[in-house]
Design a protein around this motif. Structure first.
Motif, short mmCIF file in Angstrom:
data_model
loop_
_atom_site.label_atom_id
_atom_site.label_comp_id
_atom_site.label_asym_id
_atom_site.label_seq_id
_atom_site.Cartn_x
_atom_site.Cartn_y
_atom_site.Cartn_z
N ASN A 1 3.82 10.40 -7.18
CA ASN A 1 4.71 10.78 -8.29
C ASN A 1 3.90 11.16 -9.53
N THR A 2 2.90 10.35 -9.82
CA THR A 2 2.05 10.65 -10.98
C THR A 2 1.40 12.02 -10.82
N ARG A 3 0.94 12.28 -9.58
CA ARG A 3 0.26 13.55 -9.35
C ARG A 3 1.21 14.72 -9.57
N GLN A 4 2.46 14.52 -9.19
CA GLN A 4 3.44 15.58 -9.38
C GLN A 4 3.60 15.90 -10.87
N ILE A 5 3.64 14.85 -11.68
CA ILE A 5 3.80 15.05 -13.12
C ILE A 5 2.58 15.73 -13.71
N THR A 6 1.38 15.23 -13.37
CA THR A 6 0.17 15.82 -13.97
C THR A 6 0.01 17.27 -13.52
N LEU B 1 0.83 -1.21 0.00
CA LEU B 1 0.00 0.00 0.00
C LEU B 1 0.86 1.26 0.00
N ARG B 2 1.89 1.25 0.84
CA ARG B 2 2.74 2.43 0.90
C ARG B 2 3.43 2.70 -0.41
N ARG B 3 3.86 1.63 -1.04
CA ARG B 3 4.53 1.75 -2.33
C ARG B 3 3.56 2.34 -3.36
N ARG B 4 2.35 1.85 -3.32
CA ARG B 4 1.32 2.32 -4.26
C ARG B 4 1.05 3.82 -4.05
N ILE B 5 0.94 4.23 -2.78
CA ILE B 5 0.69 5.65 -2.49
C ILE B 5 1.81 6.51 -3.05
N ALA C 1 -7.88 7.85 -0.45
CA ALA C 1 -8.53 6.56 -0.23
C ALA C 1 -7.51 5.51 0.21
N LEU C 2 -6.37 5.51 -0.48
CA LEU C 2 -5.33 4.53 -0.14
C LEU C 2 -4.79 4.80 1.26
N SER D 1 -5.24 12.82 -6.25
CA SER D 1 -5.40 13.22 -4.85
C SER D 1 -6.45 12.35 -4.16
N GLU D 2 -7.56 12.11 -4.85
CA GLU D 2 -8.63 11.28 -4.27
C GLU D 2 -8.11 9.89 -3.98
#
Lengths: 288, 140
Positions: free
Chosen positions: A16-21, A7-11, A257-258, A252-253
């Motif tokens: 990272n994805t959010r930073q790019i978008t 889970l932590r890895r997924r978060i 949730a995660l 962010s959502e």
């Protein structure tokens, strides 16, 4: 999903994805403003060209109009379809391509159709559907009037040589940040809107109206194409900005949730450990 | 007597808009063209060259890379294919463009095709228009 480490890895990956978008969103926002400025800067010339065209057409006899202003039966249509080079801009290209295909199907009922595509996206999706005359995929992100010259040459030469009898342009009109409307426009033969206030008729033309008009028509065609290209650029960046904002919000959502799941899991683990310890202590106390 | 209003637009931007101008001299297709207030309505083609205008005691200069000019009720509108104010001209770049165009013309003379010659000649005219405009404005 039950593994806290996973889970932590997924978060972290979603962060990272959010930073790019988010970065893409900011870049698109600034490019959108720049594209809008360019469109505003191009407007005075376009208005003057249109006004001058109307004046010259009024002064030139109908039988002296240059060929690009004369309509003829349409046996062959050319479509200029404007799409972006890069993706990640929502449904922008899909909508333009869909509009173009609708128009093309309609034209095909009575005429042959050739295609001129601007942008890699359109080239990929239209290549299989319509015979392609040319594709322009190297137009810069900050288009200049010179970028349009080869495209304008191609359609004007083709029209004058009789290769096609009309030229349609399909492009995304920039309505506002949230709305880009796929729009069709007939480029050739030129049909001018009614002159709202006809100017003084007593004008000296050097050398004469028909000659000046003949020289002005190519500028007019280039201007219309340049304007649609600027609309495309403004549309692209605003569509990308909106798409990337949605992606950032979704990320962010997802992170929230995660995070909730992770905390629940962590708490459940702690609770069960406390129960373990407590029951162990209890057992010891009872034995004693 | 009110002066002229001069507007110069190019496809990418409005280059100049100024009121109270005493005189405009433009590179007409058949030679220089002087315009003063109360000029008759006129539409003409322009060739590449220098447009100069006088306002107060000052004379100022613009490059015009061909286009059209319209006079209507003391308003002069120039639709230039390209235009720069004299202080915007990149003289070095224009010099390089002139050298390049001359070289191309020289090469084309020996078995080049017409299109190349025409293109080189146009490039040369554009470069010369810029260089001469800068010179007249006292630069370069």
């Amino acid at each position: 999903m039950a593994n806290p480490l996973e889970l932590r890895r997924r978060i972290r990956s979603v962060e990272n994805t959010r930073q790019i978008t988010r970065a893409m969103q900011l870049v698109a926002a600034s490019r959108m403003r720049r594209a809008q400025d360019a469109a505003d800067a191009a407007r005075p010339y376009a208005q003057e060209v249109l006004g001058l065209m109307q004046q010259l057409v009024a002064a030139t006899g109908d039988d002296l109009l240059p060929p690009m202003l004369q309509t003829r039966p349409v046996e062959h249509s050319a479509y200029v379809v404007m799409t972006t080079n890069r993706g990640l801009c929502g449904a922008l290209n899909t909508n333009v391509v869909r509009q173009a295909m609708e128009d093309i199907e309609e034209s095909r009922a009575s005429a042959e159709v050739s295609l001129i595509v601007i942008g890699r996206r359109g080239r990929t999706s239209l290549a299989r559907l319509v015979p392609m005359l040319a594709a322009f995929t190297d137009i810069s992100d900050r288009p200049t009037a010179a970028d349009i010259t080869p495209i304008a040459r191609l359609v004007m030469d083709g029209y004058l040589a009789g290769d096609f009898d009309e030229v349609q342009v399909v492009y995304p009109e920039f309505v506002n940040t949230l709305t880009q409307r796929p729009t069709s426009l007939r480029l050739l033969p030129v049909v001018l809107p009614e002159d709202a206030d006809p100017r003084d008729a007593d004008v000296i033309f050097e050398p004469d109206p028909a000659t000046v008009l003949e020289a002005l028509v190519p500028r007019f065609i280039e201007t219309v194409l340049y304007e649609t290209l600027l609309e495309l650029t403004a549309s692209e960046h605003s569509a990308r900005m909106v798409a990337m904002r949605a992606a950032t919000d979704n990320a962010s959502e997802l992170i929230d949730a995660l995070g909730l799941t992770y905390n629940k899991l962590r708490q459940a683990k702690i609770t069960s450990e406390i129960i373990d310890i407590a029951s162990g202590a209890n057992a010891l106390a009872q034995r004693a | 007597m009110a002066g002229l209003t001069l507007t110069v637009v190019s496809p990418e931007r409005e280059v100049l808009r100024e009121d109270d101008i005493d005189m405009v001299v433009a590179p007409g297709i058949d030679g220089e063209l002087g315009l003063m207030p109360r000029h008759a309505p006129l539409v003409t083609q322009l060739q590449a060259g220098t447009l100069r205008y006088r306002s107060g005691g000052d004379e100022r200069y613009l490059t015009i890379l061909g286009g059209f000019l319209q006079v209507m009720q003391d308003t002069v509108t120039v639709l230039a294919d390209g235009s720069e104010r004299s202080d915007e001209i990149d003289v070095e770049r224009a010099e390089r463009a002139r050298a390049e165009a001359l070289r191309e013309l020289e090469e084309a003379r020996v078995g080049g095709d017409d299109a190349t010659v025409i293109r080189a000649r146009l490039a040369l005219l554009r470069a010369l228009a810029r260089i001469r405009t800068a010179q007249r404005a006292g630069r370069g």
